[in-house]
Motif scaffolding. Structure first.
Motif, PDB file in Angstrom:
ATOM      1  N   LEU A 247       0.860  -1.185   0.000  1.00  0.00           N
ATOM      2  CA  LEU A 247       0.000   0.000   0.000  1.00  0.00           C
ATOM      3  C   LEU A 247       0.895   1.232   0.000  1.00  0.00           C
ATOM      4  O   LEU A 247       1.688   1.439   0.922  1.00  0.00           O
ATOM      5  CB  LEU A 247      -0.900  -0.012   1.227  1.00  0.00           C
ATOM      6  N   VAL A 248       0.799   2.027  -1.052  1.00  0.00           N
ATOM      7  CA  VAL A 248       1.689   3.170  -1.257  1.00  0.00           C
ATOM      8  C   VAL A 248       0.949   4.464  -0.944  1.00  0.00           C
ATOM      9  O   VAL A 248      -0.115   4.727  -1.517  1.00  0.00           O
ATOM     10  CB  VAL A 248       2.203   3.202  -2.704  1.00  0.00           C
ATOM     11  N   LEU A 249       1.495   5.280  -0.049  1.00  0.00           N
ATOM     12  CA  LEU A 249       0.903   6.561   0.313  1.00  0.00           C
ATOM     13  C   LEU A 249       1.806   7.683  -0.183  1.00  0.00           C
ATOM     14  O   LEU A 249       2.977   7.771   0.222  1.00  0.00           O
ATOM     15  CB  LEU A 249       0.725   6.681   1.828  1.00  0.00           C
ATOM     16  N   THR A 250       1.305   8.531  -1.082  1.00  0.00           N
ATOM     17  CA  THR A 250       2.082   9.679  -1.536  1.00  0.00           C
ATOM     18  C   THR A 250       1.936  10.820  -0.529  1.00  0.00           C
ATOM     19  O   THR A 250       1.047  10.798   0.323  1.00  0.00           O
ATOM     20  CB  THR A 250       1.634  10.152  -2.927  1.00  0.00           C
ATOM     21  N   SER A 251       2.800  11.813  -0.638  1.00  0.00           N
ATOM     22  CA  SER A 251       2.824  12.929   0.313  1.00  0.00           C
ATOM     23  C   SER A 251       2.779  12.381   1.744  1.00  0.00           C
ATOM     24  O   SER A 251       1.983  12.790   2.579  1.00  0.00           O
ATOM     25  CB  SER A 251       1.654  13.894   0.080  1.00  0.00           C
ATOM     26  N   ALA A 252       3.682  11.431   2.005  1.00  0.00           N
ATOM     27  CA  ALA A 252       3.659  10.677   3.259  1.00  0.00           C
ATOM     28  C   ALA A 252       3.923  11.533   4.491  1.00  0.00           C
ATOM     29  O   ALA A 252       3.666  11.096   5.615  1.00  0.00           O
ATOM     30  CB  ALA A 252       4.686   9.541   3.196  1.00  0.00           C
ATOM     31  N   SER A 253       4.434  12.745   4.311  1.00  0.00           N
ATOM     32  CA  SER A 253       4.673  13.638   5.442  1.00  0.00           C
ATOM     33  C   SER A 253       3.441  14.440   5.814  1.00  0.00           C
ATOM     34  O   SER A 253       3.437  15.119   6.845  1.00  0.00           O
ATOM     35  CB  SER A 253       5.823  14.597   5.130  1.00  0.00           C
ATOM     36  N   SER A 254       2.399  14.393   4.981  1.00  0.00           N
ATOM     37  CA  SER A 254       1.186  15.144   5.302  1.00  0.00           C
ATOM     38  C   SER A 254       0.529  14.530   6.533  1.00  0.00           C
ATOM     39  O   SER A 254       0.616  13.322   6.780  1.00  0.00           O
ATOM     40  CB  SER A 254       0.211  15.140   4.125  1.00  0.00           C
ATOM     41  N   LYS A 255      -0.124  15.359   7.309  1.00  0.00           N
ATOM     42  CA  LYS A 255      -0.678  14.903   8.582  1.00  0.00           C
ATOM     43  C   LYS A 255      -1.786  13.869   8.383  1.00  0.00           C
ATOM     44  O   LYS A 255      -1.945  12.952   9.198  1.00  0.00           O
ATOM     45  CB  LYS A 255      -1.150  16.112   9.388  1.00  0.00           C
ATOM     46  N   THR A 256      -2.559  14.004   7.312  1.00  0.00           N
ATOM     47  CA  THR A 256      -3.610  13.017   7.056  1.00  0.00           C
ATOM     48  C   THR A 256      -2.997  11.677   6.671  1.00  0.00           C
ATOM     49  O   THR A 256      -3.487  10.620   7.081  1.00  0.00           O
ATOM     50  CB  THR A 256      -4.550  13.504   5.940  1.00  0.00           C
ATOM     51  N   ALA A 257      -1.924  11.702   5.892  1.00  0.00           N
ATOM     52  CA  ALA A 257      -1.240  10.460   5.526  1.00  0.00           C
ATOM     53  C   ALA A 257      -0.634   9.794   6.759  1.00  0.00           C
ATOM     54  O   ALA A 257      -0.705   8.565   6.916  1.00  0.00           O
ATOM     55  CB  ALA A 257      -0.152  10.743   4.489  1.00  0.00           C
TER      56      ALA A 257
END
Length: 373
Positions: free
Chosen positions: A179-189
């Motif tokens: 499972l790949v999450l982009t913008s991984a530093s965003s608080k929602t991620a």
């Protein structure tokens, strides 16, 4: 009612164009109406998403500006009852909720209980219910007076994380091994990754969580410990191309998403579009020919389904349980900064819009220092 209201209006066509409008409001409250004084609110990339998708998802409709070319961005914060013509809502009560980027709001409370109310103002009746609910801090299970800043910043983002993780769990991660999450530093991620990891422990799932982020933020994301693997955008080749994979896209960067999909090829099982951290590249999403076709995740849809299935009390009990763990986790890395006054509010707005905020910072904005006392 004779007050001076400040509200920020932005050009729907050019989001950098923002101005503070100061005006006298002297019309009396009507029967059933309540005047709320908004003393502080958070501002994050989530609010930029509201503006970017303002037309598509009707975010501009919550707080009309009166000028079709301009909009008022919704924010999350706290407000006190300044005046009331509603017998069940009293002056001095404090409510957490969804407000305009403004100093005041008139609402028409309905479905009033000890827990809060729903704004039944006519133009809001057709809009998602979860955005129209105002929670009384006296009975809110998530509220702590000494943690208002954290709640304003993270509760709306974490609620999206909670609903997104629930959505993926409900669908068994769409068969993904990776499972790949982009913008991984965003608080929602970050919140989503934390919940997905917790779900893996409880349900013994083996899904490998990968966070994609900028080179500048890679060390920070790794330090959080909520991803199994962290790669910069320049390291896409490190993604396992042989594992069935789903993507949760928080970035909204069409070129990036296309590159990820091309690398994963026929192993891609699902693509969920959530945020638009890279809002200025969002236009690149339109012509994408990704298979399977990316699907927009709209948190209120999942929320309204769970509110029906779990009941309102059941929903907020589950959210509060998850939040208590996330609150402890976020205190270890989140630095909250407070800014006061129109000029500082506008400066923070431009900083967040330009994507120049550090991922370990959160901004609380207020119209006056009295609001923070």
């Amino acid at each position: 009612m004779d007050i001076t209201q400040t509200r920020f209006e932005v050009s729907k066509a050019t989001l950098q164009d923002i101005s503070a409008q100061v005006m006298k409001v002297d019309q009396p409250l009507l029967a059933g109406q309540v005047l709320l004084a908004i003393d502080c609110f958070s501002f994050t990339a989530n609010n930029v998403t509201y503006a970017t998708l303002g037309e598509t998802l009707r975010y501009w409709n919550f707080f009309p500006s009166g000028d079709v070319a301009k909009g008022i961005i919704p924010v999350w914060g706290f407000a006190d009852v300044l005046a009331s013509c509603c017998a069940s809502v009293h002056v001095g009560e404090r409510f957490y909720g969804y407000y305009p980027m403004a100093s005041h709001l008139v609402v028409e409370p309905a479905n009033i209980s000890v827990h809060g109310f729903v704004d039944a103002t006519h133009h809001r009746k057709s809009l998602p219910k979860i955005y129209n609910q105002y929670t009384n801090t006296e009975t809110d299970p998530l509220y702590r007076a000494d943690a208002e800043g954290l709640q304003m910043l993270m509760r709306p983002l974490f609620t999206t994380s909670f609903l997104l993780a629930d959505f993926f769990d409900e669908n068994d991660n769409f068969g993904a091994e990776q499972l790949v999450l982009t913008s991984a530093s965003s608080k929602t991620a970050i919140g989503t990754a934390l919940l997905l990891q917790a779900g893996k422990l409880v349900q013994e799932k083996r899904t490998h969580l990968v966070g994609l982020t900028s080179s500048a933020n890679k060390a920070f994301v790794e330090s959080l410990g909520c991803y199994d693997q962290v790669q910069s955008y320049q390291e896409l080749a490190e993604l396992n191309p042989k594992a069935a994979s789903a993507v949760i896209d928080f970035a909204g960067n069409g070129q990036l998403l296309s590159d990820v999909a091309q690398h994963l090829a026929d192993k891609l099982t699902y693509v969920s579009l959530v945020g638009v951290s890279h809002w200025d590249n969002r236009q690149g999403l339109e012509p994408l020919s990704i298979v399977p076709k990316p699907e927009l995740f709209f948190a209120p849809t999942q929320a309204e389904k769970r509110l029906r299935q779990w009941s309102t009390a059941g929903f907020y009990q589950r959210l509060a349980s998850a939040w208590s763990q996330f609150e402890i986790f976020s205190r270890a890395w989140l630095n909250i900064e407070t800014y006061v006054g129109n000029k500082e509010i506008e400066a923070v707005y431009q900083r967040v819009l330009a994507g120049k905020q550090s991922p370990d910072k959160g901004y609380i904005l207020a119209f006056s220092k009295d609001a923070l006392s």
